[in-house]
Design a protein around this motif. Structure first.
Motif, PDB file in Angstrom:
ATOM      1  N   GLN A  36     -49.572 -40.396   7.869  1.00 47.72           N
ATOM      2  CA  GLN A  36     -48.663 -39.343   7.417  1.00 47.72           C
ATOM      3  C   GLN A  36     -49.180 -37.943   7.694  1.00 47.72           C
ATOM      4  O   GLN A  36     -48.396 -37.005   7.748  1.00 47.72           O
ATOM      5  CB  GLN A  36     -48.361 -39.513   5.937  1.00 47.72           C
ATOM      6  CG  GLN A  36     -47.426 -40.678   5.650  1.00 47.72           C
ATOM      7  CD  GLN A  36     -46.741 -40.532   4.316  1.00 47.72           C
ATOM      8  OE1 GLN A  36     -47.347 -40.085   3.346  1.00 47.72           O
ATOM      9  NE2 GLN A  36     -45.479 -40.896   4.255  1.00 47.72           N
ATOM     10  N   ASN A  37     -50.498 -37.789   7.871  1.00 44.54           N
ATOM     11  CA  ASN A  37     -51.016 -36.455   8.136  1.00 44.54           C
ATOM     12  C   ASN A  37     -51.219 -36.202   9.627  1.00 44.54           C
ATOM     13  O   ASN A  37     -51.811 -35.209  10.015  1.00 44.54           O
ATOM     14  CB  ASN A  37     -52.325 -36.233   7.387  1.00 44.54           C
ATOM     15  CG  ASN A  37     -53.418 -37.193   7.851  1.00 44.54           C
ATOM     16  OD1 ASN A  37     -53.167 -38.076   8.657  1.00 44.54           O
ATOM     17  ND2 ASN A  37     -54.615 -37.008   7.339  1.00 44.54           N
ATOM     18  N   GLU A  38     -50.704 -37.107  10.426  1.00 45.31           N
ATOM     19  CA  GLU A  38     -50.943 -37.028  11.868  1.00 45.31           C
ATOM     20  C   GLU A  38     -49.868 -36.185  12.542  1.00 45.31           C
ATOM     21  O   GLU A  38     -48.685 -36.283  12.218  1.00 45.31           O
ATOM     22  CB  GLU A  38     -50.912 -38.446  12.437  1.00 45.31           C
ATOM     23  CG  GLU A  38     -51.470 -38.600  13.817  1.00 45.31           C
ATOM     24  CD  GLU A  38     -51.489 -40.075  14.200  1.00 45.31           C
ATOM     25  OE1 GLU A  38     -52.518 -40.520  14.729  1.00 45.31           O
ATOM     26  OE2 GLU A  38     -50.484 -40.757  13.952  1.00 45.31           O
ATOM     27  N   ILE A  41     -52.345 -30.514   4.332  1.00 49.43           N
ATOM     28  CA  ILE A  41     -52.410 -31.845   3.740  1.00 49.43           C
ATOM     29  C   ILE A  41     -52.897 -31.720   2.299  1.00 49.43           C
ATOM     30  O   ILE A  41     -52.265 -32.183   1.368  1.00 49.43           O
ATOM     31  CB  ILE A  41     -53.340 -32.778   4.544  1.00 49.43           C
ATOM     32  CG1 ILE A  41     -52.889 -32.828   6.008  1.00 49.43           C
ATOM     33  CG2 ILE A  41     -53.372 -34.168   3.926  1.00 49.43           C
ATOM     34  CD1 ILE A  41     -51.484 -33.299   6.205  1.00 49.43           C
ATOM     35  N   THR A  42     -54.037 -31.085   2.137  1.00 49.72           N
ATOM     36  CA  THR A  42     -54.604 -30.855   0.824  1.00 49.72           C
ATOM     37  C   THR A  42     -55.696 -29.810   0.977  1.00 49.72           C
ATOM     38  O   THR A  42     -56.059 -29.449   2.083  1.00 49.72           O
ATOM     39  CB  THR A  42     -55.160 -32.163   0.219  1.00 49.72           C
ATOM     40  OG1 THR A  42     -55.583 -31.916  -1.120  1.00 49.72           O
ATOM     41  CG2 THR A  42     -56.357 -32.652   1.016  1.00 49.72           C
ATOM     42  N   LYS A  61     -51.022 -27.605   9.979  1.00 47.76           N
ATOM     43  CA  LYS A  61     -50.530 -28.505   8.949  1.00 47.76           C
ATOM     44  C   LYS A  61     -51.274 -28.266   7.645  1.00 47.76           C
ATOM     45  O   LYS A  61     -52.426 -27.815   7.645  1.00 47.76           O
ATOM     46  CB  LYS A  61     -50.687 -29.971   9.367  1.00 47.76           C
ATOM     47  CG  LYS A  61     -52.136 -30.416   9.519  1.00 47.76           C
ATOM     48  CD  LYS A  61     -52.221 -31.880   9.977  1.00 47.76           C
ATOM     49  CE  LYS A  61     -53.673 -32.292  10.189  1.00 47.76           C
ATOM     50  NZ  LYS A  61     -53.786 -33.698  10.688  1.00 47.76           N
ATOM     51  N   TYR A  63     -46.832 -33.132   2.743  1.00 46.93           N
ATOM     52  CA  TYR A  63     -47.540 -32.918   4.006  1.00 46.93           C
ATOM     53  C   TYR A  63     -46.642 -31.990   4.816  1.00 46.93           C
ATOM     54  O   TYR A  63     -45.534 -32.357   5.193  1.00 46.93           O
ATOM     55  CB  TYR A  63     -47.746 -34.223   4.761  1.00 46.93           C
ATOM     56  CG  TYR A  63     -48.689 -35.205   4.105  1.00 46.93           C
ATOM     57  CD1 TYR A  63     -48.628 -36.557   4.404  1.00 46.93           C
ATOM     58  CD2 TYR A  63     -49.656 -34.786   3.188  1.00 46.93           C
ATOM     59  CE1 TYR A  63     -49.495 -37.463   3.821  1.00 46.93           C
ATOM     60  CE2 TYR A  63     -50.517 -35.689   2.601  1.00 46.93           C
ATOM     61  CZ  TYR A  63     -50.437 -37.021   2.913  1.00 46.93           C
ATOM     62  OH  TYR A  63     -51.288 -37.913   2.327  1.00 46.93           O
ATOM     63  N   ARG A 114     -43.360 -34.110   5.907  1.00 45.51           N
ATOM     64  CA  ARG A 114     -43.407 -35.553   6.155  1.00 45.51           C
ATOM     65  C   ARG A 114     -42.693 -36.259   5.025  1.00 45.51           C
ATOM     66  O   ARG A 114     -42.957 -35.995   3.858  1.00 45.51           O
ATOM     67  CB  ARG A 114     -44.854 -36.023   6.239  1.00 45.51           C
ATOM     68  CG  ARG A 114     -45.080 -37.288   7.053  1.00 45.51           C
ATOM     69  CD  ARG A 114     -44.773 -37.049   8.495  1.00 45.51           C
ATOM     70  NE  ARG A 114     -45.008 -38.188   9.352  1.00 45.51           N
ATOM     71  CZ  ARG A 114     -45.895 -38.217  10.332  1.00 45.51           C
ATOM     72  NH1 ARG A 114     -46.662 -37.187  10.542  1.00 45.51           N
ATOM     73  NH2 ARG A 114     -46.011 -39.278  11.076  1.00 45.51           N
TER      74      ARG A 114
END
Lengths: 115, 113
Positions: free
Chosen positions: A100-102, B51-52, B49, B32, B94
């Protein structure tokens, strides 16, 4: 490393005809996605392959659209018969692992015009 | 349902000035978030991006984005715009539980000399 390639770059067809779009993902990428952008609107998801299997086809608009990925390499998206509202830019994207983080790698798109 | 909003169709900025392209999102769970850019006759290219971790994310070409959980925003920024930054910018989230991106409608950035 070659990127995601799509063919043709442009296609102009008449309503009722058939068109087949092709996408060659980056070698080794198991995940392949099709998206579509209608003029000025958001890019919408169509479907997702993992290798040759359809993982998610929830975005396919109707049964006039058929996507295949035989052998898990390149993919085709066929529209038969084409309607005016199918016009737009069709993007293909690929990724290696499907996490999912790709990030996704996109092709340049196919501009489809249905007259 | 997950969604992304880009409230501006176009952003105009003078070269050398700071730029901001806005994005807000709606998602269940931890988001995300991504920014992509499309130059003319090219495919979408990944910029950055979240993510965290740090709320300020740095990406390609000098761009950065600020994640704000309370405002559910992920605005794209650059301290000094270049004419070559002129392009179409897409924010995406996402889909939780599925491996697909949900995109906004895009914002056209025009940087004037």
């Amino acid at each position: 490393e070659a990127g995601v390639t799509q063919f043709p770059s442009h296609s102009v067809i008449e309503k009722g005809q058939t068109v087949t779009l092709r996408c060659d993902p980056i070698s080794g990428h198991d995940n392949l996605y099709w998206y579509r952008r209608v003029m000025g609107k958001e890019i919408k998801f169509l479907l997702h392959f993992v290798k040759e299997s359809k993982q998610d086809e929830s975005g396919m608009p109707n049964n006039r659209f058929l996507a295949e990925r035989t052998g898990g390499t390149y993919s085709t998206l066929k529209v038969q018969p084409a309607e005016l509202e199918d016009s737009g830019v069709y993007f293909c994207a690929s990724s290696r692992g499907g996490r999912q983080n790709e990030k996704l790698f996109f092709g340049s798109g196919t501009q489809l015009s249905v007259l | 349902a997950q969604s992304v909003a880009q409230p501006e169709d176009q952003v105009n900025v003078a070269e050398g000035n700071p730029l901001t392209v806005k994005c807000t999102y709606s998602v269940s769970g931890n988001p995300y978030l991504f920014w992509y850019v499309q130059y003319p006759n090219r495919g979408l290219q990944f910029l950055l991006k979240y993510i965290t971790g740090d709320n300020l994310v740095k990406g390609s070409y000098g761009f950065e984005a600020e994640f704000n959980k309370s405002q559910t925003s992920f605005h794209l920024k650059k301290p000094s715009a270049l004419v070559s930054d002129s392009a179409l910018y897409f924010c995406a989230v996402r889909d939780t539980g599925y491996n697909k991106l949900i995109f906004g409608a895009g914002t056209r950035l025009a940087v004037h000399p």
